[in-house]
Design an enzyme around this catalytic site. Structure first.
Site, PDB file in Angstrom:
ATOM      1  N   THR A 164     -14.678   7.028  56.360  1.00 56.53           N
ATOM      2  CA  THR A 164     -13.805   5.941  56.817  1.00 56.53           C
ATOM      3  C   THR A 164     -12.838   5.501  55.718  1.00 56.53           C
ATOM      4  OG1 THR A 164     -15.603   5.212  58.198  1.00 56.53           O
ATOM      5  CG2 THR A 164     -13.843   3.629  57.844  1.00 56.53           C
ATOM      6  N   LYS A 194     -20.592   0.144  45.428  1.00 51.53           N
ATOM      7  CA  LYS A 194     -21.236  -1.085  44.908  1.00 51.53           C
ATOM      8  C   LYS A 194     -22.670  -0.847  44.461  1.00 51.53           C
ATOM      9  CE  LYS A 194     -21.641  -1.427  49.593  1.00 51.53           C
ATOM     10  NZ  LYS A 194     -20.621  -0.976  50.449  1.00 51.53           N
ATOM     11  N   GLU A 214     -12.509  -2.337  42.115  1.00 58.02           N
ATOM     12  CA  GLU A 214     -12.124  -3.514  42.918  1.00 58.02           C
ATOM     13  C   GLU A 214     -12.690  -3.441  44.329  1.00 58.02           C
ATOM     14  OE1 GLU A 214      -9.897  -6.423  42.105  1.00 58.02           O
ATOM     15  OE2 GLU A 214     -11.233  -6.820  43.786  1.00 58.02           O
ATOM     16  N   GLY A 259     -14.078  -5.668  49.949  1.00 60.64           N
ATOM     17  CA  GLY A 259     -13.107  -4.763  50.584  1.00 60.64           C
ATOM     18  C   GLY A 259     -11.696  -4.967  50.054  1.00 60.64           C
ATOM     19  N   ILE A 263     -10.093  -7.746  49.498  1.00 58.03           N
ATOM     20  CA  ILE A 263      -9.835  -9.000  48.771  1.00 58.03           C
ATOM     21  C   ILE A 263      -9.773  -8.707  47.269  1.00 58.03           C
ATOM     22  CG2 ILE A 263     -10.678 -11.341  48.272  1.00 58.03           C
ATOM     23  CD1 ILE A 263     -12.290 -11.219  50.866  1.00 58.03           C
ATOM     24  N   GLY A 303     -19.555  -0.221  66.402  1.00 62.67           N
ATOM     25  CA  GLY A 303     -19.341   0.353  65.066  1.00 62.67           C
ATOM     26  C   GLY A 303     -19.237  -0.708  63.981  1.00 62.67           C
ATOM     27  N   GLU A 356     -24.253  -0.485  61.191  1.00 63.74           N
ATOM     28  CA  GLU A 356     -24.740   0.898  61.088  1.00 63.74           C
ATOM     29  C   GLU A 356     -25.913   1.099  62.040  1.00 63.74           C
ATOM     30  OE1 GLU A 356     -23.847   3.107  58.442  1.00 63.74           O
ATOM     31  OE2 GLU A 356     -22.484   1.731  57.426  1.00 63.74           O
ATOM     32  N   LYS A 360     -23.236  -6.504  45.714  1.00 59.10           N
ATOM     33  CA  LYS A 360     -21.910  -7.096  45.479  1.00 59.10           C
ATOM     34  C   LYS A 360     -22.026  -8.346  44.611  1.00 59.10           C
ATOM     35  CE  LYS A 360     -19.998  -5.341  49.841  1.00 59.10           C
ATOM     36  NZ  LYS A 360     -19.854  -5.642  51.271  1.00 59.10           N
TER      37      LYS A 360
HETATM   38  N1  HSE Z   1     -21.299  -2.984  55.230  1.00 65.59           N
HETATM   39  C1  HSE Z   1     -20.410  -3.821  54.522  1.00 65.59           C
HETATM   40  C2  HSE Z   1     -20.186  -5.112  55.296  1.00 65.59           C
HETATM   41  C3  HSE Z   1     -19.071  -3.218  54.241  1.00 65.59           C
HETATM   42  O1  HSE Z   1     -20.676  -5.260  56.412  1.00 65.59           O
HETATM   43  O2  HSE Z   1     -19.523  -5.981  54.767  1.00 65.59           O
HETATM   44  C4  HSE Z   1     -19.082  -2.268  53.095  1.00 65.59           C
HETATM   45  O3  HSE Z   1     -19.371  -2.924  51.896  1.00 65.59           O
END
Ligand code: HSE
Length: 423
Positions: A13, A102, A126, A131, A133, A184, A187, A202
């Site tokens: 993706t 991460k 970053e 994402g 930001i 989607g 997961e 994170k």
């Molecule tokens: N799975 C993460 C989320 C996105 O739902 O924010 C990728 O870090």
């Protein structure tokens, strides 16, 4: 015109978003930055989009690491292995690495950072937090004048989407999770998101950057959203709170507390208005005061924005800066990590509807110095009634001890949930 030669590893993706962005923004970057972005190689197990055959690489070590002309490697395969080996091989060859990984950064940052320092290559990540930001560079490049003392974030879009739907459409956790998986948004195996691992990785990166002190994942308390029910959300709402999965870290002197858990926040708090899959990070700096950055925390194009911006930033550096930490060698020798923080609490109990129960519970809370801010009791029944307390700030371990004693009261049928409250 300056040129930079790039290898892209991973074409899922985010990789596809990066591939598209590199070609879509090529002319703009040439015009604005005087820089040509040349994508020279792409290595992937599966190609999610069609790409030029001549770009396809077969082996990382021979086709990318050994190719002297490649300046920057973008790693987007995720996970620990082989991503870690690939990154170390690239850094050792002096190639700058841009990654969104991460889990790898949170667990192997010192090793990767020291390989980058040794060869002088850059290591940019970053996209690993929030994402699209631009939070890490904001901390790194635009908040240097501050001592950052607290970080609070909604840094997992999947759980924020689930909690928003549960709150706004009054649906169960299970029903919303199923729908999120169908769309989607979650997961097939949602564990990393719903049990808070993704947010924990994170938070480790974010707090380490904010505090200039490594905050390893072993010192982060983690609790996911799998025990949250519609009742918790509805009672919270009634009391003026919104329920979010928050990643929180605070630094006082050389003490850090870091935690990921469901949290009630007042409806008026800026983070309460972050809905759906959006992310936001709310920081406090001693000079700037409060700051909040808001945006899309995942998705192909938002994450590609962070990755490609890192590539451009790296290509514009004459020498790369590397992260430094107060507790560089042994994280816990220089810093202490708190596990008994102060917080207010939301307690939801199911009790037999008989006189004197409230007094018994209040007595125990009082004995442990947990003071009650508000209480609601719903309905009247022969079986059980819900009793909800919001406490004032109290010590985590005292609340747990009080709850242990409360659950032994005959009329207390169950302690249905305990949720921390940030005011
Ligand atoms: N799975 C993460 C989320 C996105 O739902 O924010 C990728 O870090």
């Amino acid at each position: 015109m300056r040129e930079v030669n790039i290898a892209l590893v991973g074409l899922g993706t985010v990789g596809s978003g990066v591939y598209k962005t590199l070609s879509m923004q090529k002319e703009r970057v040439e015009h604005k930055e005087g820089l040509t972005l040349n994508l020279k190689k792409v290595l992937a197990l599966e190609y999610a989009i069609e790409i030029d055959e001549s770009l396809k690489a077969k082996d990382f070590y021979t086709d990318i690491a050994a190719d002297e002309s490649i300046d920057i490697v973008i790693e987007l395969i995720g996970g620990i292995s082989p991503a870690k080996e690939f990154i170390l091989a690239a850094l050792k060859k002096g190639k700058t690495v841009v990654t969104a990984n991460k889990e790898l950064m949170a667990q192997y940052w010192p090793e990767l950072n020291s390989a980058a320092k040794k060869s002088g290559a850059g290591l940019y990540f970053e996209a690993s937090v929030g994402g699209g930001i631009p939070i890490l560079r904001t901390i790194w490049e635009s908040l240097q004048a501050n001592e950052i003392t607290s970080v609070m974030g909604i840094i997992n879009g999947t759980t924020n989407y689930i909690l928003t739907k549960m709150a706004e459409e009054n649906q169960s956790y299970e029903a919303v999770l199923k729908e999120a998986q169908r769309l989607g948004m979650a997961e097939a195996n949602p564990k990393s998101d719903v049990e808070g691992y993704d947010a924990m990785y994170k938070l480790s990166i974010l707090s380490s950057m904010a505090f200039h002190a490594r905050v390893p994942i072993e010192y982060i308390y983690r609790e996911g959203i799998t025990n949250i029910t519609q009742e918790d959300i509805a009672y919270g709402k009634e009391l003026g709170y919104t329920l979010k999965l928050l990643a929180i870290s605070k630094r006082r002197g050389n003490t850090v507390e870091a935690r990921v858990h469901p949290t009630m926040i007042p409806n008026a708090h800026p983070l309460a208005s972050v809905r759906g899959s959006f992310n936001a990070i709310y920081l406090h700096g001693n000079v700037v005061d409060d700051i909040m950055l808001y945006g899309r925390g995942a998705g192909d194009m938002p994450t590609a924005s962070a990755v490609v911006s890192d590539v451009i930033y790296a290509a514009n550096q004459s020498s790369h800066k590397h992260t430094t930490f107060y507790n560089e060698k042994d994280a816990s020798s220089e810093m202490s990590f708190e596990n008994n923080w102060e917080s207010a609490f939301f307690l939801r109990l199911l009790v037999a509807d008989s006189p004197g129960v409230l007094a018994k519970i209040s007595n125990i809370l009082g004995k442990f110095e947990v003071s009650v801010a508000s209480v609601i009791q719903k309905g009247q029944s022969e079986d059980s009634v819900p009793l909800i307390f919001i406490t004032h700030k109290a010590n985590e371990l005292s609340v747990k001890s009080a709850i242990n004693e409360i659950s032994d009261i005959d009329e207390v049928i169950s302690v249905a949930n305990i949720i921390r409250v940030e005011n």
